[in-house]
Design an enzyme around this catalytic site. Structure first.
Site, PDB file in Angstrom:
ATOM      1  CE  LYS A 119      14.092  10.521  18.717  1.00 17.34           C
ATOM      2  NZ  LYS A 119      14.294  11.321  17.653  1.00 17.34           N
ATOM      3  CB  THR A 170      -1.003  -0.092   1.207  1.00 16.34           C
ATOM      4  OG1 THR A 170      -1.812  -1.130   1.119  1.00 16.34           O
ATOM      5  CG2 THR A 170      -1.788   1.130   1.074  1.00 16.34           C
ATOM      6  CG  HIS A 230      -7.258  -0.623   3.076  1.00 10.89           C
ATOM      7  ND1 HIS A 230      -6.777   0.421   2.518  1.00 10.89           N
ATOM      8  CD2 HIS A 230      -6.256  -1.642   2.757  1.00 10.89           C
ATOM      9  CE1 HIS A 230      -5.378   0.322   1.998  1.00 10.89           C
ATOM     10  NE2 HIS A 230      -5.043  -1.047   2.205  1.00 10.89           N
ATOM     11  NE  ARG A 276      -1.706   0.021   6.194  1.00  9.64           N
ATOM     12  CZ  ARG A 276      -1.754  -0.910   5.348  1.00  9.64           C
ATOM     13  NH1 ARG A 276      -0.844  -1.952   5.498  1.00  9.64           N
ATOM     14  NH2 ARG A 276      -2.799  -1.303   4.394  1.00  9.64           N
TER      15      ARG A 276
END
Lengths: 326, 427
Positions: A102, A75, A152, A124
């Site tokens: 982080k 994708t 999707h 995504r």
């Protein structure tokens, strides 16, 4: 690859006024008209690029950021190629190399990328709704490239486009999604898109992975592939999403293949012109045997090519709508 | 301390089945007269005209997270008690899910001291059932009771280990203190974000099935029945739980139960927004479950309405749904939500609502509160049942504004809040 002779020679239809979506978050919210706009634009762009090969400058000067917080190769590459075929620049971002590790929040990460003058973000994420959260917090277009098991939309559209290319219409066709419906975003996007275009949709698979509640939405529910095969015009064979399952929903892969694997013997029960589709990556020998995957009814590789076409269309439509709004 | 006369209000006190328009007199922090004796009192230093208002026992919320110590970015005892007062609550009981948890005398005393300094409302500490709230070993319930803990709970965590729970119930009988459980079977709800149903299916969000709550409720009721201890079931949200409690009460089991206000108002449909402010535990369920909870309130199966106040700093909520914590900041709007959604549509009358928000919570925890009886502490909430207002989180006294109700028009709210004879809030 060649650049289309002269860009002015390639006339891409302007985005119709009816298309007002800055984001593409899912197919459930789209009207039939929106879905047809996406479909026709994808078909047009595929032709204009000589089958998704040549470059246009429709999005030249624009930047598309790929923001994949979950692994993907097909994708991600498909979106990248789509952006570049239209002349946009692309920025790649992946969770492992990001500030998320982080402690930066998703929204801060997106705002940071946006500040680099990005026009569209392809997102995504493993959590449903994450692209929706971003769409409320940034100004650029957000394209959902899969949010957990939710939607999707470009996968749904490329499946629809592949059927459309083969049959010319979705109206009245019987399309079965087979396998892991519970954890499949592909299934959900297909269900909404197919239904809006007039197809009869069947979801078929183990009862632990196919909710009876789909009937409330006008979808047929079946637990027996053998029962439904003779009626189907299209079989879309979904991969088992082992990575999302909390407890294993069936006893063994062997049993799954026995009950739901599409093989030569089952093909004998199918219509002569049945289309075999799979969103990939396919597990040969599980949901589909190699002879079927590579056989004459398979349109699996068409799906991959159409992925680029649909993603070009999605990027073109959403960024244009966003520009109009601004 | 001076005397205070509340004139011409509709005095509703379910503890003495009182509902009449008359006067109430406070002196030295106590209620000293209701009716003609109050009206004819001389030497009144202060007077409040309560015409058109309801005069109720100070509201009591027994399900509040105060977050201090340990999570002062969400709430402190000072801000949480200020929010309580603004919402009409004169007493609250706080859950032990702080850091450190409330499992020692020192922690109970810390809460009491901070509450005294804040000088807003009364605060009662709910201490942990288990040491460090780990669900393994009993906390020192005797010492904690003596220090002032009024109840024991590991909430919002459920008491998962059945043997520990049973022992806790048996042990608690010595001190006559209730055990509060949030009924949930984690193995059936783990990673769940919302109610399990057609909407969770469509959204691809993991669901929390009613079975998770109902199996735990069934177990808890059985243990209460066999031990004879006092059990209070928190967070009831399903039709099945309501029915189980109804039957247990019919058999005379020593149990009380509560429902959080959010679970009476909203269905799982709202999760379509993916707004994490709707993420609560128990989750917002379907209309059938809401109707069952309301029926449970009507027939007395459910004794108490709570705010379920769970303040969370915005940085914790403004994130992906699976990372966002459960909870809503509710203290300041619970009364308005209840009047608007339960009284106005005719589900409950005011005396019943006040029973659920004052009389019964006091009884559930055996607090010497929740009554307007002569000689009782003058904790009183004056409610303007007609006040029209709008939820505005920017005005919250609570440090956290995690509410999905922003901008919602409500009817009815606390207009004057009196704690120990002192007016703490007036609008």
């Amino acid at each position: 690859m060649k650049v289309a002779a002269t860009d002015s020679a390639v006339n891409i239809s302007p985005v119709p006024d009816t298309w007002q979506r800055r984001h593409l978050l899912g197919l459930e919210a789209l009207s039939k008209e929106d879905i047809l706009t996406l479909l026709h634009t994808a078909v047009e762009l595929k032709a204009a690029t000589g089958g998704c090969k040549d470059k246009l400058s429709v999005l030249s000067g624009k930047t598309v950021a790929n923001m994949f917080f979950e692994n993907s190769t097909r994708t991600r590459n498909s979106f990248s190629l789509a952006a570049r075929r239209l002349g946009a620049d692309t920025v790649e971002f992946s969770a492992s190399s990001s500030s998320l590790s982080k402690g930066e929040t998703l929204i801060d990460t997106a705002k940071t990328i946006e500040a680099m003058n990005v026009d569209a973000m392809v997102v995504r994420h493993s959590t449903p709704g994450s692209p929706h959260l971003l769409s409320q917090n940034v100004g650029c277009s957000i394209l959902n490239a899969g949010d957990g098991p939710h939607e999707h939309p470009t996968q749904g559209m490329l499946d629809i486009m592949t059927i459309y290319e083969q049959r010319g219409s979705l109206e009245g066709l019987t399309v079965a999604m087979v396998g892991d419906i519970t954890y499949s975003r592909t299934a959900r996007s297909n269900i909404w898109g197919l239904k809006k275009l007039g197809a009869h949709v069947i979801v078929c698979g183990p009862s632990t992975l196919v909710s009876k509640a789909w009937e409330e939405f006008g979808v047929e529910v079946s637990y027996s592939l053998d029962d439904i095969i003779p009626r189907c015009d299209v079989l879309n064979l979904l991969r088992i999403q082992f990575e999302r399952q909390y407890t294993r929903p069936f006893p063994s892969v062997r049993e799954y293949a026995f009950l739901y694997g599409m093989n030569k013997k089952r093909m004998e029960q199918a219509k002569n012109d049945i289309l075999i589709m799979a969103p990939g990556p396919i597990n040969r020998g599980v949901e589909i045997t190699p002879d079927v995957a590579d056989g004459p009814h398979s349109v699996i590789l068409h799906q991959v090519t159409n992925g680029i076409a649909v993603r070009m269309a999605a990027l073109y439509l959403t960024t244009t709508a966003n520009q109009r709004e601004a | 301390m001076s005397s205070l006369l509340i004139r011409n209000g509709r005095i509703i006190d379910p503890s003495q089945s009182l509902d009449e328009i008359t006067d109430l007199l406070i002196d030295q922090g106590k209620i000293i007269a209701i009716g003609p004796d109050a009206t004819t009192a001389t030497d009144v230093t202060q007077e409040i005209d309560a015409t058109g208002l309801i005069v109720a026992p100070g509201l009591i919320d027994i399900h509040v997270q105060l977050r201090e110590p340990g999570f002062e970015e969400d709430e402190t005892i000072e801000t949480g008690t200020a929010a309580a007062i603004a919402g009409g609550f004169t007493s609250i009981a706080c859950l032990p899910n702080t850091l450190p948890v409330t499992d020692t005398q020192a922690q109970v005393q810390f809460i009491q001291q901070k509450a005294r300094q804040a000088d807003n409302c009364h605060v009662f500490a709910i201490a942990c059932v288990s040491k460090n709230r780990e669900g393994q070993e009993l906390a020192e319930m005797g010492i904690l009771t003596q220090a002032g803990a009024v109840a024991f709970s590991d909430a919002p965590k459920p008491l998962q280990k059945t043997d520990l729970f049973r022992r806790a119930l048996e042990y608690s009988r010595m001190f006559d203190v209730p055990i509060l459980d949030h009924p949930e079977m984690p193995e059936l709800s783990q990673s769940g974000i919302m109610h399990s149903g057609a909407i969770s299916m469509v959204l691809g969000l993991s669901g929390i099935h009613p079975d998770s709550e109902e199996l735990a409720t069934g177990r808890d009721l059985r243990l209460a029945e066999t031990t004879g201890a006092r059990l209070h079931l928190m967070d009831i949200s399903t039709e099945g739980s309501v029915e189980l409690i109804r039957r247990a009460k019919g058999r005379g089991v020593n149990v009380t139960s509560e429902v959080c206000i959010a679970n009476l108002l909203l269905t799982d449909e709202v999760m379509r927004t993916f707004d994490s402010n709707y993420k609560v535990n128990p989750p917002l369920r379907s209309q059938a479950h809401i109707d069952a909870c309301i029926a449970g309130l009507q027939d007395g199966t459910i004794d108490v309405i709570t705010s379920g106040h769970a303040p969370r700093a915005s940085e914790k909520k403004m994130t992906e749904l699976d990372r966002a914590p459960f909870g809503m900041s509710q203290l300041e709007i619970t009364l308005g939500l209840a009047i608007t959604n339960l009284v106005t549509p005719g589900h409950l009358d005011f005396p019943t609502l006040i029973a659920k928000l004052a009389t019964n919570p006091a009884r559930a925890l055996k607090l010497d509160k929740g009554t307007l009886a002569i000689g009782a502490d003058a904790d009183i909430t004056l409610i303007d049942p007609e006040a029209a207002w709008e939820v505005d989180p920017t005005t919250f006294k609570s440090l956290s504004t995690n509410t999905p109700f922003s901008g919602m028009p409500l009817t009815g709210r606390a207009s004057t809040v009196i704690v120990g004879g002192i007016v703490k809030h007036q609008r």
